[in-house]
Enzyme design. Structure first.
Site, short mmCIF file in Angstrom:
data_model
loop_
_atom_site.label_atom_id
_atom_site.label_comp_id
_atom_site.label_asym_id
_atom_site.label_seq_id
_atom_site.Cartn_x
_atom_site.Cartn_y
_atom_site.Cartn_z
N GLN A 128 0.84 -1.20 0.00
CA GLN A 128 0.00 0.00 0.00
C GLN A 128 0.88 1.25 0.00
O GLN A 128 1.61 1.49 0.96
CB GLN A 128 -0.89 0.02 1.25
CG GLN A 128 -1.82 1.21 1.30
CD GLN A 128 -2.51 1.33 2.65
OE1 GLN A 128 -1.85 1.36 3.68
NE2 GLN A 128 -3.82 1.41 2.64
N GLY A 129 0.80 2.04 -1.06
CA GLY A 129 1.58 3.27 -1.16
C GLY A 129 0.69 4.48 -0.96
O GLY A 129 0.38 5.19 -1.93
N SER A 163 4.68 -1.27 3.84
CA SER A 163 4.93 -2.62 4.34
C SER A 163 5.04 -3.61 3.18
O SER A 163 4.27 -3.54 2.22
CB SER A 163 3.79 -3.07 5.27
OG SER A 163 3.60 -2.15 6.31
N GLU A 246 -9.99 -2.07 5.47
CA GLU A 246 -8.82 -2.21 6.32
C GLU A 246 -9.19 -2.17 7.80
O GLU A 246 -8.78 -3.00 8.58
CB GLU A 246 -7.82 -1.10 6.01
CG GLU A 246 -6.53 -1.23 6.82
CD GLU A 246 -5.49 -0.18 6.47
OE1 GLU A 246 -5.85 0.83 5.87
OE2 GLU A 246 -4.32 -0.39 6.81
C1 LIG Z 1 3.84 -0.79 11.28
C2 LIG Z 1 3.34 0.24 10.31
C3 LIG Z 1 3.04 -0.15 9.02
C4 LIG Z 1 2.58 0.79 8.10
N1 LIG Z 1 2.34 0.36 6.81
C5 LIG Z 1 1.94 1.26 5.89
C6 LIG Z 1 1.74 0.84 4.54
O1 LIG Z 1 1.93 -0.33 4.17
N2 LIG Z 1 1.37 1.77 3.63
C7 LIG Z 1 1.16 3.08 3.97
O2 LIG Z 1 0.78 3.84 3.10
N3 LIG Z 1 1.34 3.51 5.25
C8 LIG Z 1 1.74 2.63 6.21
N4 LIG Z 1 1.96 3.06 7.51
C9 LIG Z 1 1.84 4.50 7.81
C10 LIG Z 1 0.69 4.87 8.73
O3 LIG Z 1 -0.53 4.82 8.05
C11 LIG Z 1 1.03 6.29 9.26
O4 LIG Z 1 2.19 6.16 10.08
C12 LIG Z 1 -0.10 6.89 10.06
O5 LIG Z 1 -1.18 7.21 9.21
C13 LIG Z 1 0.36 8.17 10.81
O6 LIG Z 1 0.93 9.08 9.94
P1 LIG Z 1 2.38 9.71 10.21
O7 LIG Z 1 3.33 8.61 10.54
O8 LIG Z 1 2.71 10.60 9.05
O9 LIG Z 1 2.22 10.59 11.52
P2 LIG Z 1 1.65 12.09 11.61
O10 LIG Z 1 0.40 12.18 10.82
O11 LIG Z 1 2.78 13.03 11.26
O12 LIG Z 1 1.31 12.19 13.12
C14 LIG Z 1 2.29 12.46 14.13
C15 LIG Z 1 1.53 12.56 15.46
O13 LIG Z 1 0.62 13.67 15.42
C16 LIG Z 1 -0.70 13.23 15.71
N5 LIG Z 1 -1.68 13.99 14.92
C17 LIG Z 1 -1.63 14.23 13.58
N6 LIG Z 1 -2.73 14.92 13.20
C18 LIG Z 1 -3.49 15.10 14.33
C19 LIG Z 1 -4.73 15.74 14.59
N7 LIG Z 1 -5.44 16.32 13.62
N8 LIG Z 1 -5.20 15.73 15.87
C20 LIG Z 1 -4.50 15.14 16.88
N9 LIG Z 1 -3.30 14.53 16.68
C21 LIG Z 1 -2.80 14.51 15.43
C22 LIG Z 1 -0.72 11.77 15.30
O14 LIG Z 1 -1.76 11.07 15.94
C23 LIG Z 1 0.67 11.33 15.76
O15 LIG Z 1 0.70 11.06 17.13
C24 LIG Z 1 2.41 2.15 8.47
C25 LIG Z 1 2.72 2.55 9.77
C26 LIG Z 1 3.18 1.62 10.68
C27 LIG Z 1 3.51 2.09 12.07
#
Ligand SMILES: Cc1cc2nc3c(=O)[nH]c(=O)nc-3n(C[C@H](O)[C@H](O)[C@H](O)COP(=O)(O)OP(=O)(O)OC[C@H]3O[C@@H](n4cnc5c(N)ncnc54)[C@H](O)[C@@H]3O)c2cc1C
Length: 402
Positions: A128-129, A163, A246
């Protein structure tokens, strides 16, 4: 809501349980988490066995090669496979749990014919990208661009946390096709072949030390327009279809696994001497913690049954899914912490150092580190709380500055 099993469901459970009891002892040992090619081979071989035995795509419609079974039968399938400790869906996760179902709803006849049978037989692995370095929770901020050139899109940008990218054949990709449109309106959902020229996969190391996910660098990648799923610039809506699959089913097997882990914790505590000449299990506070966590797991299981029951009645359990995701992932971290408490010094080692009872429980240690990611993946806890505040409680919407 009638939760009593029908005769058909009882027969399905009995047949599946008997099949699992026969097949599981014949499986080779599971490969290490960090050996992705071996994990792909193992996971897809298991998928092939499920397919041959008639258990692939339990809840997929029969015209698309599935069993066309009810959501309750899907729940039974997940429950029995987790209870018997059958292999996890693993590398087949994206294909089976959301790319395939998205193609069933939104794909063209050609896309379905090309991909669905191969996903069900374990011949095609997807990733998933969606996420990008500046677009995770705020997914609509994504910037990877796709510019139309003849019968292709030319894709340039970066994806992150992808992933299984190292071993995937295809990627469900969100791209920006209209940079001038409002954020949600200019996005398109594409099928990206991972072997296309210009796709680079850069593995990232996790806290557990495994190469579970990668960064994708996309440099002028030509993707045929026939690989577009849904209309151009309508990818946000298609992505919401993907998400509904999902969040609904992603963690069901893990709830059963939670029960298994709690049993292991109790067993370890009973076998671990304490300073008073008894065992750790003599500690009433520890027993109370285990009891409380088991009660929570039972509550989560009841919530799953309610969500599944609502889904069978044609409702989308958005709020139930968010409550479940939030409470389950936080409960799982508390279970992992308790395991760490019981294992003591051994819980600092990832290499299977024996615990105080002399037994190595490296998997519990790895689990403890791994559960940190549960409250982030598939939507962070904060985002689930926002959804519940706005949609379930009707509180004012969070201020937006963009
Ligand atoms: C094990 C794992 C597997 C994954 N696999 C995939 C995959 O295969 N494909 C893919 O596309 N993605 C994948 N992801 C990505 C995952 O979907 C994102 O990490 C997730 O959506 C959070 O985005 P971010 O990491 O950019 O954090 P951010 O969005 O930058 O968030 C950082 C912090 O700020 C908080 N925050 C952000 N906005 C708000 C708000 N409006 N109100 C309150 N708090 C807020 C968040 O909750 C978090 O604590 C994976 C992540 C993990 C950990």
């Amino acid at each position: 809501m009638d939760l009593r099993p029908t005769d058909r469901e009882i027969a399905f459970r009995d047949r599946l349980r008997a099949w699992l009891a026969e097949v599981l002892p014949t499986l080779p040992p599971a490969p290490r988490r960090d050996d992705l090619p071996a994990r792909r081979r193992y996971d897809t071989a298991w998928q092939r066995r499920l397919f041959d035995a008639g258990y692939a795509g339990v809840d997929w419609p029969s015209e698309h090669g599935g069993l066309g079974a009810s959501p309750t039968e899907q729940l039974i399938f997940l429950e029995e496979t987790a209870r018997a400790r059958a292999p996890y869906v693993g590398a087949n996760f994206v294909g089976l749990l959301h790319a395939g179902p998205t193609l069933i709803v939104e794909g063209t006849a050609e896309q379905r014919a090309r991909h669905l049978p191969r996903i069900l037989r374990g011949e095609e692995v997807w990733c998933q990208g969606f996420s990008e370095p500046d677009a995770g929770s705020d997914l609509a901020a994504l910037r990877t661009s796709a510019v139309r050139d003849g019968d292709c899109y030319v894709v340039t940008g970066r994806k992150i946390w992808t992933s299984h990218a190292e071993v995937a054949d295809h990627c469900e990709l969100l791209v920006r096709t209209d940079p001038g449109a409002p954020r949600h309106k200019g996005i398109t959902w594409l099928i990206l072949p991972m072997d296309a020229p210009g796709v680079r996969v850069r593995p990232l190391r996790t806290a557990v030390g495994t190469g579970e996910f990668s960064e994708l660098v996309l440099d002028g990648v030509r993707v045929p327009a026939s690989h577009r799923v849904g209309p151009e610039n309508d990818g946000w809506r298609v992505a919401m279809v993907t998400f509904s699959f999902e969040r609904g089913t992603a963690f069901i097997g893990d709830v059963i696994e939670s029960r298994n882990i709690l049993r292991e914790i109790a067993a370890a505590a009973r076998a671990t001497p304490d300073r008073g000449g008894g065992t750790l299990w003599d500690d009433a506070a520890l027993r109370r913690d285990v009891g409380r966590l088991i009660a929570e797991v039972n509550g989560l299981w009841a919530l799953i049954r309610k969500n599944v029951s609502e889904a069978s009645a044609g409702m989308v359990p958005v709020q139930g899914a968010s409550v479940f995701k939030l409470r389950f992932t936080e409960n799982r971290q508390r279970i992992a912490d308790l395991a760490g408490h019981v294992l003591g010094r051994a819980s600092l080692a990832l290499d299977g150092l024996p615990g105080p009872d002399g037994r190595a429980r490296g998997h519990l240690v790895e689990d403890r580190v791994n559960t940190l990611s549960f409250t982030i993946a598939a939507g962070t806890s904060q985002i689930q709380r926002n959804i519940l505040a706005e949609r379930a409680l009707g509180l004012p919407k969070e201020p937006r500055w963009t």
